[in-house]
Design an enzyme around this catalytic site. Structure first.
Site, PDB file in Angstrom:
ATOM      1  N   SER A  27      54.585  14.919  75.952  1.00  0.00           N
ATOM      2  CA  SER A  27      54.697  14.100  77.006  1.00  0.00           C
ATOM      3  C   SER A  27      56.301  14.097  77.516  1.00  0.00           C
ATOM      4  CB  SER A  27      54.593  12.676  76.528  1.00  0.00           C
ATOM      5  OG  SER A  27      53.201  12.327  76.689  1.00  0.00           O
ATOM      6  N   LYS A  58      56.543  14.983  81.130  1.00  0.00           N
ATOM      7  CA  LYS A  58      56.206  14.062  82.069  1.00  0.00           C
ATOM      8  C   LYS A  58      57.526  13.585  82.888  1.00  0.00           C
ATOM      9  CE  LYS A  58      52.263  12.195  79.429  1.00  0.00           C
ATOM     10  NZ  LYS A  58      51.875  11.375  78.638  1.00  0.00           N
ATOM     11  N   TYR A 100      48.681  21.543  83.506  1.00  0.00           N
ATOM     12  CA  TYR A 100      49.288  20.509  82.765  1.00  0.00           C
ATOM     13  C   TYR A 100      49.587  20.971  81.134  1.00  0.00           C
ATOM     14  CZ  TYR A 100      49.309  16.005  80.233  1.00  0.00           C
ATOM     15  OH  TYR A 100      49.658  14.882  79.211  1.00  0.00           O
ATOM     16  N   TYR A 103      55.864   5.120  75.130  1.00  0.00           N
ATOM     17  CA  TYR A 103      54.488   4.467  75.200  1.00  0.00           C
ATOM     18  C   TYR A 103      54.518   3.146  75.067  1.00  0.00           C
ATOM     19  CZ  TYR A 103      54.222   9.384  73.387  1.00  0.00           C
ATOM     20  OH  TYR A 103      54.244  10.758  73.011  1.00  0.00           O
ATOM     21  N   VAL A 131      54.262  13.813  71.581  1.00  0.00           N
ATOM     22  CA  VAL A 131      53.359  13.761  70.254  1.00  0.00           C
ATOM     23  C   VAL A 131      53.723  14.906  69.368  1.00  0.00           C
ATOM     24  CG1 VAL A 131      51.426  12.634  70.729  1.00  0.00           C
ATOM     25  CG2 VAL A 131      51.319  14.887  71.504  1.00  0.00           C
TER      26      VAL A 131
HETATM   27  N1  GLN Z   1      49.828  17.057  76.031  1.00  0.00           N
HETATM   28  C1  GLN Z   1      49.605  15.675  75.384  1.00  0.00           C
HETATM   29  C2  GLN Z   1      48.325  14.963  75.922  1.00  0.00           C
HETATM   30  O1  GLN Z   1      48.090  14.878  76.992  1.00  0.00           O
HETATM   31  C3  GLN Z   1      50.763  14.797  75.672  1.00  0.00           C
HETATM   32  C4  GLN Z   1      50.657  13.450  75.112  1.00  0.00           C
HETATM   33  C5  GLN Z   1      51.767  12.934  74.739  1.00  0.00           C
HETATM   34  O2  GLN Z   1      52.703  13.844  74.105  1.00  0.00           O
HETATM   35  N2  GLN Z   1      51.996  11.776  74.520  1.00  0.00           N
HETATM   36  O3  GLN Z   1      47.512  14.299  75.164  1.00  0.00           O
END
Ligand code: GLN
Length: 309
Positions: A65, A68, A193, A245, A263
């Site tokens: 994430s 992002k 992605y 989050y 994550v």
């Molecule tokens: N690639 C992960 C997903 O889309 C990224 C989520 C994350 O790091 N919270 O679930």
């Protein structure tokens, strides 16, 4: 200038490391379950180019994430604020990063912010190029530029592992396609992605990316503008309101800096005008944040008065 290991930071790291036992590594992306839950490393990059570190700093993790915030910056540069925010909102959700609930409840049906999966998928959709490869090259080149590391690559294993198990992200994409937020082939978007999420970095790379955000888009030492200041500021604002989050509020109280987690256990921190912080610690709490990484930041914030509030 090489990053120097630092005794004070090592002792803070040891204190935080005990908390790795309270967490577990992500396994909903099967390849991530191979990470060592006991790992923890940190790097702090200063505005003058000095860097201090502790732990196994060369241990690589995938961006997940954290990517992002990087694609958001790229989309803002390429398409401008007005277009980006016509497809994705500004507001935190208070829900888990992969939640689908508020996507249907919002009117018009657009993702509430670019840091949740739905919003990030909408943002990745905006990255321009003639093929997935061309668009991915653009993202990875931008990561190389911000990290100052031309060796950055990605893990095909992690990307494939996520691509094959991305049922929820597929559902989010199909929902958004129905509502006109995206209009490309869903499998292609997921291919891009999952690759962007699989870009590999270590805590030094993260700290160096963090300092660029902290300096409003400027490269430390050279002062070269790597992204427009207003783009860096928008990204930092989302890092404060939704970067951790549905724990972003508590994090703002306990630490008080713009940060983005993934994550894989990575955290990218940007202390305005002062430091970039990179953390790698794969054991996660129940919201998906590095459990020892959070503790480490809490200790650092208290000790060095990092909170911007
Ligand atoms: N690639 C992960 C997903 O889309 C990224 C989520 C994350 O790091 N919270 O679930």
């Amino acid at each position: 200038m090489p990053c120097q290991s630092n005794e004070e930071l090592e002792s803070i790291l040891l204190e935080a490391k005990q908390y790795t036992h309270n967490g577990k590594v992500a396994d909903y992306i099967p390849a991530l379950s191979k990470a060592n839950p006991d790992d923890l490393s940190v790097a702090i990059y200063h505005h003058d180019g000095t860097c201090y570190s502790a732990g196994c700093i060369h241990e690589k993790i995938t961006l997940q994430s954290i990517s992002k915030v990087i694609t958001l910056a790229l989309a803002l540069i390429e398409s401008g604020e007005e277009y980006v925010f016509s497809k994705v909102g500004y507001e935190p959700t208070g829900d888990p990063f992969n939640s689908i609930v508020k996507l249907e409840m919002s009117n018009p049906s657009k993702p509430l912010n670019p840091m949740i999966n739905a919003g990030a998928l909408a943002v990745t959709h905006m990255i321009k190029g003639n093929s997935v490869d061309e668009r991915f090259q653009k993202i990875i080149e931008f990561v190389k530029l911000l990290s100052g590391n031309s060796d950055i690559g990605y893990s095909a294993e992690v990307a494939e592992s996520e691509f094959e198990t991305s049922h929820l992200n597929r559902a989010l994409c199909f929902f958004m396609k129905q509502h006109g937020i995206i209009n490309e082939d869903v499998e292609e978007l997921l291919d891009l992605y999952t690759k962007q999420c699989s870009i590999e970095v270590n805590c030094l790379d993260l700290a160096r990316i963090g300092i660029v955000f902290a300096l409003d888009g400027k490269e430390p030492v050279t002062n070269k503008q790597l992204m427009p200041a207003h783009v860096a500021r928008i990204c930092k604002t989302f890092m404060v309101t939704c970067g951790m989050y549905n724990a972003s509020g508590e994090f703002a109280v306990r630490v008080g800096i713009p940060a983005k987690s993934g994550v894989s256990g990575g955290i990218l921190g940007a202390v305005p005008s002062r430091f970039g912080i990179g953390i790698s610690g794969p054991a996660l709490d129940d919201k998906g944040n590095s459990v020892a990484g959070l503790k480490l930041l809490e200790i650092l914030a208290k000790k060095y008065d990092l909170s911007m509030f």
